[in-house]
Design an enzyme around this catalytic site. Sequence first.
Site, short mmCIF file in Angstrom:
data_model
loop_
_atom_site.label_atom_id
_atom_site.label_comp_id
_atom_site.label_asym_id
_atom_site.label_seq_id
_atom_site.Cartn_x
_atom_site.Cartn_y
_atom_site.Cartn_z
CG MET A 153 24.09 31.18 32.61
SD MET A 153 25.47 30.80 33.89
CE MET A 153 24.71 30.30 35.18
CB THR A 231 38.23 29.25 30.03
OG1 THR A 231 36.91 29.33 30.82
CG2 THR A 231 39.52 28.80 31.40
NE ARG A 233 38.03 30.61 20.43
CZ ARG A 233 37.97 29.36 20.91
NH1 ARG A 233 37.78 28.74 22.26
NH2 ARG A 233 37.26 28.18 20.22
CD GLU A 262 44.61 31.14 22.26
OE1 GLU A 262 44.69 29.73 21.80
OE2 GLU A 262 44.14 31.39 22.96
CG HIS A 281 43.28 27.09 23.78
ND1 HIS A 281 42.65 28.34 23.19
CD2 HIS A 281 42.27 26.82 24.36
CE1 HIS A 281 41.34 28.15 22.75
NE2 HIS A 281 41.44 27.17 23.27
#
Length: 322
Positions: A153, A231, A233, A262, A281
């Site tokens: 959060m 969204t 890692r 990635e 990404h």
Amino acid sequence: MRSIFVTRKLPENSLGRLAGHFALTIWQDETPPNRSDLLEKVAGKDALLCLLTDTIDQAVIEAGSKLRVISNYAVGYDNIDVEAATKMGIPVGNTPDVLTETTADLAFALIAAAARRIPEGMSYAREGRWKTWSPTLLLGTDLHRATLGIVGMGRIGRAMARRARGFSMTVLYSDPGAAPGLEGAEKVPLESLLERSDLVSLHAPLTDETRHMIDDGALKAMKRHAVLVNTARGALVDHEALHRALAEGIIQAAALDVTDPEPLPADHPLHELPNCLIIPHLGSATLATRTKMAQIAVRNLLAGLEGRRLPHCVNPEVYEKK
Ligand code: GLV
Ligand code: GLV
């Protein structure tokens, strides 16, 4: 003249104000400099502007022993050994705030796309399989009045909670460091968030504690119709466990803007699953936001070069030691 290494071309004319004042080396390739390029290029430079695709580990930092600043063109900085930089007294900058709303927009788009099976519907229409309207075709999960579980959060997590209000969602969040009652949402332990949420969206930074936090056990705790969105890692999620969960119907769908590794190789088994949506990404990928990120990265860079405190510094301890 002070020298700067920039590891990629940036949007618009973001680096224009540096030209003429500094010896600027900009990596021109579309793919990142490899390790030996990095080691060679940082040597003797006064400043480094790098991307999340560049691994700035201890050896690179030591090779750049003259560096007065490392400016990361990203909010996340798990690509940098910050501890090593701190030991060398080098401030590390990031680009928070400007990408918060843009990234939350994308996470919400992915929630909608995965929950309502938009990519599957698109393939169905394109491939000529659409023969008639069907009462049972591609049934998904509702967004409105769903329970959204936000893992992490921080700024982006809170922006998600604000968006969720418009869909009359119940919002839960788990984050060991966050206060209770943020954005009118309920703070709960991760396990209970996973059990209660229809939609789970990850917004935690990657650390030793959060790596593979979504593993077999976490996926089994989720509802069968649940949708997982990442969204943040890639390595927050154990991809082998996710593949099993999606293939075996343990959860309904996943949408990944980030993967591990990635890029995710084109022949990776996750690409073969119709209920796994993967994009490359794009969280902060709007021209407006990428331009603002560049401005902040340049401001951090200039501050470091001039010996001023970086506007956005992730290791302010470097200033205490001096
Ligand atoms: C993107 O992932 C960022 O950290 O800015
Ligand atoms: C962290 O990446 C945040 O901005 O919430």
